[in-house]
Structures are given as C-alpha cells and as structure tokens.
Design a protein around this motif. Structure first.
Motif, mmCIF file in Angstrom:
data_model
loop_
_atom_site.group_PDB
_atom_site.id
_atom_site.type_symbol
_atom_site.label_atom_id
_atom_site.label_comp_id
_atom_site.label_asym_id
_atom_site.label_seq_id
_atom_site.Cartn_x
_atom_site.Cartn_y
_atom_site.Cartn_z
ATOM 1 N N UNK A 577 1.260 -1.693 0.121
ATOM 2 C CA UNK A 577 0.039 -0.201 -0.021
ATOM 3 C C UNK A 577 0.699 1.064 0.265
ATOM 4 N N UNK A 578 0.078 2.581 -0.870
ATOM 5 C CA UNK A 578 1.220 3.834 -0.545
ATOM 6 C C UNK A 578 1.249 3.709 1.183
ATOM 7 N N UNK A 579 0.420 3.304 1.954
ATOM 8 C CA UNK A 579 0.662 3.419 3.384
ATOM 9 C C UNK A 579 1.581 2.846 4.448
ATOM 10 N N UNK A 580 2.598 1.975 3.417
ATOM 11 C CA UNK A 580 3.656 1.311 4.186
ATOM 12 C C UNK A 580 4.479 2.582 3.612
ATOM 13 N N UNK A 581 4.492 3.576 2.730
ATOM 14 C CA UNK A 581 5.654 4.231 2.572
ATOM 15 C C UNK A 581 5.559 6.140 2.968
ATOM 16 N N UNK A 582 3.909 5.991 3.348
ATOM 17 C CA UNK A 582 3.353 7.369 3.240
ATOM 18 C C UNK A 582 2.059 7.034 4.991
ATOM 19 N N UNK A 583 2.611 8.238 5.437
ATOM 20 C CA UNK A 583 1.578 7.792 7.211
ATOM 21 C C UNK A 583 0.758 8.508 6.874
ATOM 22 N N UNK A 584 -0.245 7.714 6.970
ATOM 23 C CA UNK A 584 -1.804 8.243 7.628
ATOM 24 C C UNK A 584 -2.489 8.566 8.683
ATOM 25 N N UNK A 585 -3.269 9.492 8.991
ATOM 26 C CA UNK A 585 -3.478 9.793 10.094
ATOM 27 C C UNK A 585 -4.612 8.715 10.848
ATOM 28 N N UNK A 586 -4.884 8.130 11.815
ATOM 29 C CA UNK A 586 -5.576 7.236 12.293
ATOM 30 C C UNK A 586 -5.861 5.634 11.720
ATOM 31 N N UNK A 587 -4.263 5.451 11.483
ATOM 32 C CA UNK A 587 -4.326 4.092 10.750
ATOM 33 C C UNK A 587 -3.272 4.005 10.675
ATOM 34 N N UNK A 588 -2.205 4.273 11.857
ATOM 35 C CA UNK A 588 -0.999 3.883 13.061
ATOM 36 C C UNK A 588 -0.717 1.591 12.684
ATOM 37 N N UNK A 589 -2.396 1.180 12.832
ATOM 38 C CA UNK A 589 -2.035 -0.470 12.873
ATOM 39 C C UNK A 589 -1.872 -0.520 11.768
ATOM 40 N N UNK A 590 -2.681 -0.374 10.634
ATOM 41 C CA UNK A 590 -2.662 -0.666 9.441
ATOM 42 C C UNK A 590 -0.999 -0.407 8.971
ATOM 43 N N UNK A 591 -0.713 1.186 8.787
ATOM 44 C CA UNK A 591 0.531 1.699 8.194
ATOM 45 C C UNK A 591 1.165 0.621 8.707
ATOM 46 N N UNK A 592 1.288 0.291 9.925
ATOM 47 C CA UNK A 592 3.121 -0.364 10.164
ATOM 48 C C UNK A 592 2.954 -1.751 9.247
ATOM 49 N N UNK A 593 1.447 -2.530 9.516
ATOM 50 C CA UNK A 593 1.652 -3.501 8.985
ATOM 51 C C UNK A 593 1.991 -3.825 7.688
#
Length: 700
Positions: A577-593
């Motif tokens: 996911x893009x979230x693996x490189x770019x942090x998003x608010x209110x999604x720390x568990x998802x982004x970290x995984x």
C-alpha cells in the motif's frame, strides 16, 4: 423411446425426435457428438466421422456428392459444424490417378486442399482417404478400449473372427494415410456384406447407409466386444493380480504433492510444464499390480495413445509397503536421467535422414506404485488429456493381457508416427505460447477486486491460477466466473486463512497436486482498519500485524520451500500500500503492518536471488471499486478521517493524486503481471507505486 442398456454397456442415445428434422450434415454432427460423449467409445481428439452428402455446387448449380469429414485436430465430442472439412468426392476419386505408390503417400495430403468444396477453410485430416473410399454413405472410425484391446492382442485377427464372425473384418497394422484408404476400399469391394473392420493396433471402422444405422452399428459392435471380454475375464485377476495395496486417498495425494514439484523442476528446463494427478480405480489397479512394470515397458499400441503419452511411461521407485518418500525423491534424478538416455537411444536407433530433431526427451507419464499416475505437459488440459489417454491404454492392456498376449506397437512404427513429417508440420503450425504459458500462480485475497483482476490478467496470458481466500462463498463465485470465462482446467480455489500455518501449507500442497508446483505468488490478502492511536486496541493492532505481516511471511515461506524444490526460479509479488511508505492519520496499525510487508519483501529479495526468485512490491492507493476492504467500516472510517461523505471519497482521492485519476483493480493487476512476467526478469527488491501520483509515497 431410447433403448435401455445393461450395466457396463454403452447406451443408445439416439433420439428420433431430435434427429427427425435434421439435414444430413446436422445428423453427422449429432452422431459425432453422441459418440464422443463417452470415453469408452473414443478418447479426446481421437476417432473420426464422415458422411457423403448430395449438395448443390455453388459454381455449376449441379447436385454433387460432397464428403463431410471431421477436420484436422478436431474432437468428435465437442465438434461444431465448422469443425468438418468438406471435399468434392469426384475430385477425391480423381486423386487415385496421381498416386505414385506407398513411398510417396505423404504427398497426397498436399492435394486435399484442391478438393475443397465451397471454399471451406477447415483443413482435412490425414484420415480423409479412409472415409472417402469406403463406398457407404456414413463411416465411423473410433478408438474404443474394448476394440483396441482386441487389435493389440498377439492373435488379434483370430479374436476378431471369433467375436464378430463375418460382420467385422481385420486388416494388419498400417500407418494412417492414403495407402490405408485404398486398403479399406479394396476390403469393402471384396467383402460387400461386412459392416466394418478392426485395424490392428489402431481401432475400429464401421459403416452404413444412414446416420442412425451407422451410430447404432458402432455402439452395438463395441457392446459386443465389451460383453465378450466380460465373459472371458470373469473371475480372472487383472494384470497378474495385486502386488501392492493402494495407500489411503489422503496419503496418495500427499505423496503426489511432494513428488510433483520435484519432477516438474527436472522436466521444465526448456519450457515450464504443468502437472496432473490421477488415482482413479483403473489407474490404481494397474499401479498396484504384479504385471505393471513389464506391461508398461512394452509401450502403448494405438497411435493416438503414444502421441499423447510417449511410447512408454516412467515407473517411479516407490514401495507403498515400506514408504520412504525422501529416498524416492532422491532417486528421481537418476530415474529421469535414465529415461532421457533411453529415449535418446530410441531416437538414434529409429531416426531417418530427414527426421525432425529430437524433441523433449522427458517422460510424460509417471506411474507411482500404490499412489497413482502423474502426467506433465505444456498446459493443464494437455496434461489431463494425456492422463486420460494412458488410462485408455491401461484398459487396453487389461483386456489384451487377460485373453491373449498384449503387443505394443513396434518401436520403428511408433517412431515413424511420432516423428512423422506431417505431424512435425502440424506442430510447427501451432500458435506461439502466451507469455505465462506453463506458469502456475497463487493469488491470496483472490476473491476480491484486486485479486480477481490479477487472476484474470494471468489467465489471459496462459497461466494456471489458484485463488486463495478466507471468504468461501465469494471465493466459489469468483472461481466459477473465471472457470467459465477461461476453462475449469486452469482455475482452482482453496480456502485459506493466511494466519493459519496449517491452512497455508495445505493450500500449497493442493496446488502441487492440482498443477505440479508454483511459479508466481501474489500475496494480496488484506484488511484495513482506522482508529486514532489511543483508540487502537491491542486486538486491532495484532489483527493487522497477523494478517498483513505474519500472513505474508507464512505465504512466502511456503512458497520458498516449493520454489527451491523445483529449482525453476519464480516471482513473488506483495500487494502492499501507499500507506507502507506514506503515513496516514488514524491508521497506525494498518500503516505499520504495510511497512512491515515492504521490508519483508526486501529481505526475501536477498534470499531469493541466488535461486532466481524475484520479490517485488506493488503499492496501490485508494482502489475503491471492487475492493473488499472498502465494503466494511474502513470506507466510513476513512471518510471520517478526511471529513468527507462516503460518496465523495473516491473523488477526494482522485483530486488528491498528481494525475487526477482513479486507481482501479485492473491497474494493480497490470503491475503485478509485469512483475510476474519475463519482461521484469532483471528486477527484484523493487516497488512500483500505482497510486496516480502521491508525492509522499515517492520511493527514496
């Protein structure tokens, strides 16, 4: 009213109500499909049917006799009207004036296009003269196991006479072609009361003056042979009796799943092969019998059999009474090498000055005592059909060895069929394989939008695909749709919870037993969650890490074991996911995984490189359409995080992107296909962002 039939006999399926309004060509099609619907009558692609029909010549307007005959490469069970070649009978008869003798019979094939009626583009087969020169209007040429068992017996002529009297004649072995067509014509003229003929080591010809009579005769003759064998073999053990007890079904499948990737690795040097495992009753009876090895060594008899299976199989060194799978796996290399050497010797002994170069010297059929039969070919359908043909060969060997001495086709005759220049020309006309032909892929999260789109892209390019998902209902629906679009041969579904080690290992074992191994792994199973960090429970955190990190580890670990066993390299693709490189608010568990996924892929790229396994990542962003993770709370949660209505979220993501475009499942599938294909053969450890442009996710 359809005729009733005794158990074990072929039923007469002819329905006068259906046939009553049909034209002669339509009756030929109807008859062909009925005959081809039962593998006891003929195997896939085998046999031939024809009808001589009076039709109006499009040039002269005169009524002329036209031969309708199954075209080259067709299958009578599935043939349609456009599968028949049509030829002028007067021109076919005129070819006799051009025939220069048996040494030149192959050149007669080149004249067949000159006989074409009504500009039909369907190529006529080598069997065309065999149908043309039989005087009767309707001719069936079938390969029934019961008849070939007679034809492959040492005293086949005497057995034919004993069973059928004067109704069915006998002709010695002759390779199909123009000369055999003249032999059949001569036989018919000399035996006007005969209803057909058994061809030694080949099959059955029957003929009649109406389509229904021809169909009925073919069925009756085969049933007569079946009944005779039942009487003659009653109480006799087949194949010398049982030597081994078959292992339980689950154990047979476990052993097959362990052997198939190893064999596949050994036989796929020139092209990736796909496997098929069969342990039906007929196969088990054979591989557990005392006479299996000596009979298998004799080779097959009918030309159709050994063209699909090679002249003989490879018997795997396995003792079901004292199973030692590790020892069997260790012995495979020497067994495969010995088979290749034997095949090369066969080629050298039999080749002619103009023979084509030696083809793949590996076995197609592998017999495992107590377990079953494994077949390998360039695609799943061919592997399955090769297994069906060898099962037919087993039935033939059972019948012939029970009433006489079974005889395989002489080695030189077998070679002359296998390396026939006309057969080589047919092979050269085959279309170029698709880019993923012979490749086997597994897609986790396969029932979702990205997973199913990726599977479809792989199937488009010739791969076999295993869909893995935890949602059984959606998985079944997706698999049914894709099997309908492509073929049931190339689609499988396994229920997989990626966090369950046993479930993951079972899924890979199933894939090995169904297709032979794995080449492409798309790790795509996922969830999404959204919550401020202080509201993120340990349970929610662990759930994200379990599925998106541990799950990807388990799927990859199982893949690496199988890829190493094969030794063919491979491609592993993480849908992160893009979230693996770019942090998003209110999604720390998802982004970290997701970040964990990406780093795992980098680690695996290092470990996979020495064995040719490439590991890469696709980073999607905001794939709303068709995606399962957007069908639950995640949609509302992300809308809340950005202060949007759910209906406005897709537009929000589109406008947020640099390119102002929506990202679709098919876009992710295209990136996955690139990373799976040879086009990316020099890429590993890479990330492809498919997010319409997000500056925060630019890789550094």
């Amino acid at each position: 009213m359809l005729e009733k039939t005794e158990a074990g006999r072929l039923a007469n399926l002819w329905d006068p109500k259906i046939a009553g309004q049909m034209s002669e060509p339509e009756l030929l099609l109807y008859r062909s499909n009925l005959l081809g619907s039962d593998k006891r009558v003929t195997n896939y692609g085998g046999g031939n049917t024809s009808a001589k029909v009076m039709q109006k010549d499009p040039l002269s307007g005169d009524m002329v006799e036209v031969l309708w005959v199954k075209g080259s490469g067709g299958d009578v069970g599935t043939i349609k009207m456009d599968g028949f070649a049509t030829l002028y009978m007067d021109k076919l008869n005129a070819l006799k004036n051009l025939y220069r003798g048996v040494e030149f019979e192959d050149e007669m094939v080149g004249y067949l296009p000159h006989c074409t009626f009504n500009l039909n583009t369907r190529a006529a087969s080598i069997d065309t003269p065999l149908h043309a020169y039989v005087p009767q209007k309707h001719v069936d040429h079938m390969h029934p196991d019961a008849i070939i068992a007679i034809a492959a017996s040492e005293n086949s002529r005497e057995l034919t006479r004993q069973i059928f009297g004067d109704d069915i004649g006998w002709l010695p072995w002759k390779r199909p072609g123009y000369e055999l067509g003249l032999w059949l014509e001569k036989f018919c003229h000399e035996n006007p009361e005969a209803k057909g003929v058994v061809l030694e080591s080949h099959g059955l010809f029957t003929w009649a003056d109406t389509a229904e009579d021809c169909y009925r005769l073919t069925i009756n003759i085969i049933n007569q042979a079946i009944a005779w064998f039942e009487t003659m073999t009653a109480g006799k053990p087949a194949f010398g009796g049982q030597q081994h007890a078959p292992l339980p079904a689950s154990e047979r499948r476990r052993i097959a799943s362990a052997l198939m990737p190893r064999i596949r690795g050994m036989v796929s040097a020139n092209a990736h092969m796909v496997g098929h495992f069969e342990d039906c009753d007929a196969v088990l009876e054979f591989v557990c019998s005392r006479d299996m090895e000596p009979l298998a060594a004799l080779g097959t008899s009918c030309p159709d059999h050994f063209l699909r299976t090679k002249i003989r199989p490879l018997v795997v060194a396995f003792d079901p009474a004292s199973p030692d799978l590790d020892a069997t796996i260790e012995s495979l290399k020497s067994s495969v090498e010995a088979y290749r050497a034997d095949y090369a010797g066969y080629y050298e002994r039999c080749k002619h000055a103009d023979s084509p170069a030696i083809r793949d010297p590996n076995a197609i059929v592998y017999l495992v005592p107590g377990v079953g039969m494994i077949t390998f070919a360039k695609d799943k359908a061919t592997a399955r059909i090769s297994g069906e043909f060898y099962t037919n060969a087993i039935n033939v060997m059972r019948g012939a060895s029970s009433v006489s001495t079974y005889c395989g086709l002489p080695e030189q005759e077998a070679f002359d069929i296998e390396y026939w220049l006309l057969e080589e020309a047919k092979l050269q006309r085959m279309p170029k394989p698709k880019s993923l032909a012979g490749r086997i892929a597994i897609v986790t999260g396969g029932a979702g939008g990205i997973g199913s789109a990726t599977a479809r892209r792989f199937l488009d390019q010739g791969a076999c695909v295993v869909l893995a998902d935890i949602d059984e209902d959606m998985l079944a629906r997706t698999a049914d749709v894709l099997a309908g679009e492509y073929s049931p041969d190339v689609v499988r579904a396994v229920t997989m919870n990626v966090t369950d080690e046993t479930a993951v290992d079972h899924s890979y074992a199933e894939m090995a037993a169904e297709f032979g191994g794995v080449d492409i792994v798309v790790s795509n199973a996922g969830i999404a969650s959204s919550a401020p960090v202080e509201e993120t429970t340990l349970e929610l955190w662990n759930k994200n890490m379990s599925i998106l990190s541990t799950g990807y580890f388990l799927v990859s670990r199982a893949a690496f074991k199988m890829l190493r066993a094969q030794g063919l390299g491979g491609a592993v693709i993480f849908i992160a996911s893009k979230n693996g490189l770019a942090a998003s608010p209110n999604a720390s568990a998802y982004c970290t995984a997701k970040a964990s996924e990406i780093h795992l892929a980098r680690c695996l790229a290092l470990e996979g490189a020495p064995m040719g396994v490439r590991v890469n990542v696709v980073n999607p962003d905001a794939v709303l359409r068709g995606s399962k993770i957007w069908s639950g709370d995640w949609l509302q949660e992300r809308a809340d995080a950005y202060g949007k209505q759910t209906a406005d979220l897709e537009e929000h993501y589109r406008q947020r992107s640099l390119l102002k475009l929506s990202v679709l499942p098919e876009d992710i599938a295209e990136a996955a296909f690139f990373l799976a294909s040879d086009a990316s053969s020099k890429s590993t450890g890479n990330i492809i962002n498919v997010d319409a442009g997000n500056v925060q996710a630019f890789t550094r």
